[in-house]
Design a protein around this motif. Structure first.
Motif, PDB file in Angstrom:
ATOM      1  N   GLU A 173       0.814  -1.205   0.000  1.00  0.00           N
ATOM      2  CA  GLU A 173       0.000   0.000   0.000  1.00  0.00           C
ATOM      3  C   GLU A 173       0.855   1.266   0.000  1.00  0.00           C
ATOM      4  N   PHE A 201      -7.655  -3.055   1.436  1.00  0.00           N
ATOM      5  CA  PHE A 201      -8.541  -2.463   0.439  1.00  0.00           C
ATOM      6  C   PHE A 201      -9.285  -1.272   1.046  1.00  0.00           C
ATOM      7  N   PHE A 216      -5.816  -2.247  -2.628  1.00  0.00           N
ATOM      8  CA  PHE A 216      -5.864  -3.363  -3.567  1.00  0.00           C
ATOM      9  C   PHE A 216      -7.134  -4.192  -3.427  1.00  0.00           C
ATOM     10  N   GLY A 220      -6.522  -6.588  -8.199  1.00  0.00           N
ATOM     11  CA  GLY A 220      -5.302  -5.819  -8.074  1.00  0.00           C
ATOM     12  C   GLY A 220      -4.116  -6.693  -7.686  1.00  0.00           C
ATOM     13  N   LEU A 221      -4.347  -7.620  -6.746  1.00  0.00           N
ATOM     14  CA  LEU A 221      -3.292  -8.557  -6.360  1.00  0.00           C
ATOM     15  C   LEU A 221      -2.890  -9.443  -7.531  1.00  0.00           C
TER      16      LEU A 221
END
Length: 303
Positions: A173, A201, A216, A220-221
């Motif tokens: 992040e 997230f 995320f 996204g991961l």
């Protein structure tokens, strides 16, 4: 078997770790200068100093933290104590339900399946397990008592294909370029090596010093590590936990006065605590990702 490397006075460096380190700029293996107690790159000629406690400081030339290198080399680390004025506001008086509780089973399974070799804790947030602590390497961007190497995650100071696993919790992040770090993680992993990543997230901004940049989703991961063999992926925290953290930050910033804000945070935190146990149940339902506040991923580098 890793070659034997003499450990000089002033360098807090095991033989196994010294054998896999590399210059973050040219990725050449580093030599140990015993008289000077520094690491030297035989390719580009860079010299890397250590903190007074012997922790190597290995920043790439392009790292945004390079300008702090000299200052870090003068920082002596040790056990950190909470200042007396902050003890009342510490988490000891507030309920502790962290993003890691819901992933405890997945994390333990991932740890049990770790292949033989060295394990990188990217961010130094996790303590070394009691079992085989010599396998763990704690890396962070600043010196601390829990840190083995001071470096930037965008330029990992390791040779190619030398680590058996990389573990990271709530680090991506804050990265300037998570794609670059993900590529570095995959570079240093051995074929068959595993990676465990936990990301947020829905999470309030942390202190300004941490410079939050990203949040995320599951996709996204996968955009970071989807080219690996995915072993497990799912929500790591739920909506009630996210709500409690947002309310905690709201009360801390909106209520005037330190003690009134703490009193409001204390009451709200304990009132919501029973509801947090709904999160595992919510996240087992069919549409679990719509309620997730964080995600984890376990993957393996193809052999």
């Amino acid at each position: 078997m890793a070659p034997s490397v003499e450990k000089p006075a002033g360098l807090c460096l095991s033989e196994r770790l010294a054998a896999i380190l590399a210059c973050p700029d040219c990725r050449c293996g580093l030599d140990v200068d015993v008289p000077e107690a520094v690491l030297v790159c035989p390719s580009c000629g860079r010299h890397y100093r250590t903190t007074p406690d012997g922790t190597p400081v290995l920043f790439a030339r392009d790292s945004e933290f390079r300008e702090r290198e000299a200052a870090f080399c003068d920082v002596a680390t040790g056990s950190k104590e909470v200042a007396p004025s902050k003890r009342l506001l510490s988490v000891r008086r507030l309920p502790r339900t962290t993003p890691y509780r819901l992933t405890k089973h997945a994390y333990e399974q991932a740890m049990q399946a770790l292949p033989e070799g060295m394990i990188l804790n990217l961010g130094s947030g996790m303590r070394r397990p009691d079992r085989e602590p010599e396998r763990w390497i704690n890396l962070d961007i600043r010196p601390s008592a829990n840190c083995d190497i001071v470096s930037d995650a965008h330029w990992l100071p390791f040779q190619d294909n030398v680590l058996s696993s990389v573990v990271s919790a709530n680090v991506f992040e804050y990265l300037r370029d998570p794609f670059q770090t993900a590529a570095e993680v995959k570079r240093v992993l051995q074929p068959g090596g595993t990676v465990y990543i936990n990301v947020a997230f829905i999470l309030p901004l942390s202190t300004p010093d941490y410079h939050d940049r990203f949040r995320f989703t599951r996709r996204g991961l996968l955009s970071l590590f989807g080219d690996l063999d995915i072993l497990d992926i799912g929500p790591s925290s739920g909506p009630v936990m996210a709500l409690s953290m947002v309310l905690d930050r709201l009360l801390d910033t909106a209520v005037p006065g330190r003690l009134p804000a703490y009193a409001m945070r204390w009451g709200t935190a304990w009132a919501l605590q029973p509801l947090k146990y709904l999160d595992p149940w919510i996240l087992r339902r069919d549409r679990q990702e719509l309620a997730a506040a964080g995600f984890y991923l376990v993957a393996r580098k193809p052999a």
